[in-house]
Design a protein around this motif. Structure first.
Motif: not given
Length: 276
Positions: A50-53, A89-92
């Protein structure tokens, strides 16, 4: 905009590669653009994308698992999008496995997020393993993403079964409101029998149609640039996502949406229903 009662929306499917993360980013960005304070949570522990997108991969210091395990607080882990004051955003974690997600830990984080955000968008991993089940369990609504192919639709049918039986709402005698989003659709190929038609997919899955996203290079280009497609330049995919999100919010967008979808689907009569 006045904060609404917080709502948890999971973006899910059974099969990988159908566009869940792209959809989560597009949904979160458009909701934020409309004035709703929104957070997108990556539940794909070990395979963080998600952080990349979202274009914030270099800003990740703490993650979802760090918060659950008490190594960081929520404010330390949340990343504020530079393009929107309403988007977070809350990243994994890339270094843990899915067993790091516990029901109690996830519930605690989600309850904390509900104090601050109108929408919590949960980007679910594929399949029905622990990460996916945790993403589904607390959902109020679900966007079931599927490609118009048999294996993708069959796996989505399995996910619908899980939503009906293995969520907190199901345990309480209620249900998760479900929406169907068909991605990577090409009307000409469907006419030639190379992929399922929209009507085929609707008949099999039997949940309300939220939107149809066309096969588009704009989606890939936006992902490669770290930009949610709804924040990118003009494209059919951007318009389709924005119309779908308008339906999700219960808006009447018949004029714009019917015109775009009828053009995309060759005039199929899909619009004799009320907005979801």
């Amino acid at each position: 905009m006045t904060k609404l009662e917080s709502k948890i929306i999971v973006v899910t499917s059974g099969k990988g590669g159908v566009g869940k993360t792209t959809t989560s980013a597009a949904l979160g960005a458009e909701l934020a653009n409309r004035g709703y304070k929104t957070v997108v949570v990556d539940f794909d522990i070990g395979l963080r994308n998600l952080d990349l997108i979202m274009g914030c991969e270099r800003r990740v210091i703490f993650d979802f698992v760090n918060v659950i395990q008490g190594d960081a607080n929520l404010n330390q882990a949340l990343i504020k999008d530079k393009r929107s004051e309403n988007l977070f955003i809350l990243p994994a974690s890339q270094t843990r496995d899915k067993d790091a997600l516990t029901t109690e830990g996830v519930e605690k984080v989600l309850m904390e997020l509900q104090k601050e955000f109108s929408f919590i968008v949960c980007d679910s991993p594929a399949g029905i393993e622990r990460g996916a089940l945790m993403a589904l369990y607390f959902a109020d609504e679900a966007v079931v993403v599927t490609n118009p192919e048999v294996s993708s639709v069959r796996d989505s049918d399995r996910i619908i079964g899980v939503l009906n039986s293995r969520t907190k709402r199901a345990e309480q005698g209620s249900e998760v409101k479900k929406h169907l989003l068909i991605t990577r659709y090409a009307h000409n190929r469907a006419q030639r029998g190379e992929m399922l038609s929209v009507e085929d997919v609707q008949e099999i899955l039997a949940i309300p149609l939220l939107g149809v996203i066309p096969e588009s290079t704009a989606v890939l280009n936006a992902s490669n640039q770290g930009i949610p497609v709804t924040l990118g330049g003009p494209s059919d995919a951007k318009e389709a996502y924005r119309n779908a999100i308008a339906f999700l919010l219960g808006e009447t967008v018949e004029t714009t949406s019917q015109k775009g979808w009828k053009k995309l689907l060759g005039g199929l009569r899909l619009f004799n229903r009320s907005p979801v």
